[in-house]
Design an enzyme around this catalytic site. Structure first.
Site, short mmCIF file in Angstrom:
data_model
loop_
_atom_site.label_atom_id
_atom_site.label_comp_id
_atom_site.label_asym_id
_atom_site.label_seq_id
_atom_site.Cartn_x
_atom_site.Cartn_y
_atom_site.Cartn_z
N GLU A 207 -19.63 12.01 28.54
CA GLU A 207 -20.82 12.15 27.71
C GLU A 207 -20.61 11.53 26.34
OE1 GLU A 207 -23.49 14.16 24.70
OE2 GLU A 207 -21.30 14.04 24.79
N GLU A 208 -19.41 11.69 25.80
CA GLU A 208 -19.14 11.26 24.43
C GLU A 208 -19.16 9.74 24.26
OE1 GLU A 208 -19.15 13.10 21.95
OE2 GLU A 208 -18.61 15.13 22.56
N ASP A 230 -25.39 22.08 25.25
CA ASP A 230 -24.51 21.36 24.33
C ASP A 230 -24.42 22.13 23.02
OD1 ASP A 230 -22.93 19.26 23.24
OD2 ASP A 230 -24.13 17.76 24.27
N HIS A 318 -17.04 17.62 15.61
CA HIS A 318 -16.13 16.50 15.84
C HIS A 318 -14.91 16.56 14.92
CE1 HIS A 318 -18.62 13.48 18.42
NE2 HIS A 318 -18.78 14.73 18.80
#
Length: 343
Positions: A207-208, A230, A318
């Site tokens: 996904e990233e 998410d 992140h």
């Protein structure tokens, strides 16, 4: 709340294209929950719970397994490793980090730093510069021997423990092991309810780096309804204007209306909002100006689907200090179970 499972999910390494350890952990946790389980060619884990009758609507939960990380792109003659990112990093968060280098011969602890002079011998102008990601290297402490162990393409993740701090959880990889946890725990809590729909939980890969696993999984399943599970931003912290907060921790799950990858189905948003109000589950509507999530892949697969995001506001996203509120995570679980039980 199954904190132990969330801890094990977050601490398990798995970057885009290398999610097999996370997938194996999930498989060990879902025995008996689904009627069919398979791993697709991309590496996503596709789990199906059958409906009582044929022709039932297909509901797909998309929960990506990968975390941001790096792939080894070069090993110099002294054994220092240079990296390429898989996922979005801010270089300001990479200074003096402990990392785990995952190889065929095992996992090895290392340290990450940028090239350049240390503080004792650097000039003031040197200390103002923020290095580019390509200037960072990993030192395994084994010198030239690293060349005999590490291969180009081996992967690197941050090496930080999962923490419980008051009413918050803090960890690397809460994005998006939270979704993996929710996908497992929602089906456990659902029990015998919700058999009026064919429920698919897709633990997706990559996904990233562009929703890649979700695209192939959604095309194979062709859902009627896609729920992108998410994290999202919780910028309710000093230094950020109120209009950019996105979500506030402690105010419930995020009902994700829009980002740069999709616009949620209006009627589906209204249905889930009404259910949250009826069940007294705290929620907040959320939008992002940029970024994307797997719900977009479900919406755009084959002939298309109705889609919305169910998200959890996360501070310091992140980074190795990602933080979520326990109550918000519980609210996300509660709305998923309540919605699936409606069928």
């Amino acid at each position: 709340m199954n904190t132990d499972l969330l801890k094990r999910l977050c601490e398990m390494p798995g970057v885009p294209g290398h999610e097999e350890r996370v997938r194996d952990l999930i498989i060990s946790e879902i025995e008996g929950l689904f009627d069919h389980i398979e791993t697709d060619p991309m590496g996503s884990l596709l789990c199906r719970r059958d409906a009582k009758k044929k022709g039932a609507p297909k509901i797909m939960l998309l929960c990506h397994m990968d975390e941001i990380g790096f792939l080894v792109s070069h090993i110099d003659k002294s054994g220092f490793l240079y990296l390429q990112p898989v996922g979005g990093f801010d270089p300001r968060n990479l200074f003096s980090r402990r990392v785990l280098v995952c190889t065929d011969q095992g996992d090895f602890k290392g340290v990450m730093n940028p090239g350049g002079k240390p503080v004792h011998i650097s000039a003031p102008e040197d200390r103002k510069k923020v290095p580019e990601i390509g200037e960072f290297f990993v030192d395994l402490g084994m010198g030239k021997a690293a060349k005999d162990i590490v291969k180009i393409g081996d992967y690197v993740v941050m090496d930080e423990p999962f923490l419980e701090m008051g009413d918050k959880f803090v960890s690397k990889a809460l994005d998006n092991r939270i979704a993996c946890w929710l996908g497992i725990e929602a089906i456990k809590a659902l029990g015998k309810k919700g058999r009026g729909a064919e429920i698919h939980v897709a633990f997706t890969c990559q996904e990233e780096v562009g929703l890649r696993g979700a695209r192939t999984a959604a095309y194979a399943i062709k859902p009627d309804i896609g729920l992108g599970i998410d994290v999202t931003l919780a910028c309710d912290t000093p230094g950020i204007p109120e209009k950019d907060a996105t979500t506030h921790q402690g105010k419930g799950f995020g009902l994700h209306v829009r980002d740069s990858s999709f616009i949620a189905d209006k009627a589906l948003v209204a249905d889930i909002e009404a259910l949250a109000i009826k069940k007294k589950i705290p929620y907040q509507r959320t939008m992002l100006a940029a970024g994307g999530q797997d719900g977009a892949a479900a919406q755009q697969a084959a002939a298309g689907a109705r889609a919305v995001g169910i998200v959890v506001g996360t501070r310091y996203i992140h980074t190795v200090t990602e933080m979520v509120a326990k109550d918000d995570l519980q609210a996300a679980l509660d709305i998923l179970v309540a919605y699936l039980a409606e069928f």
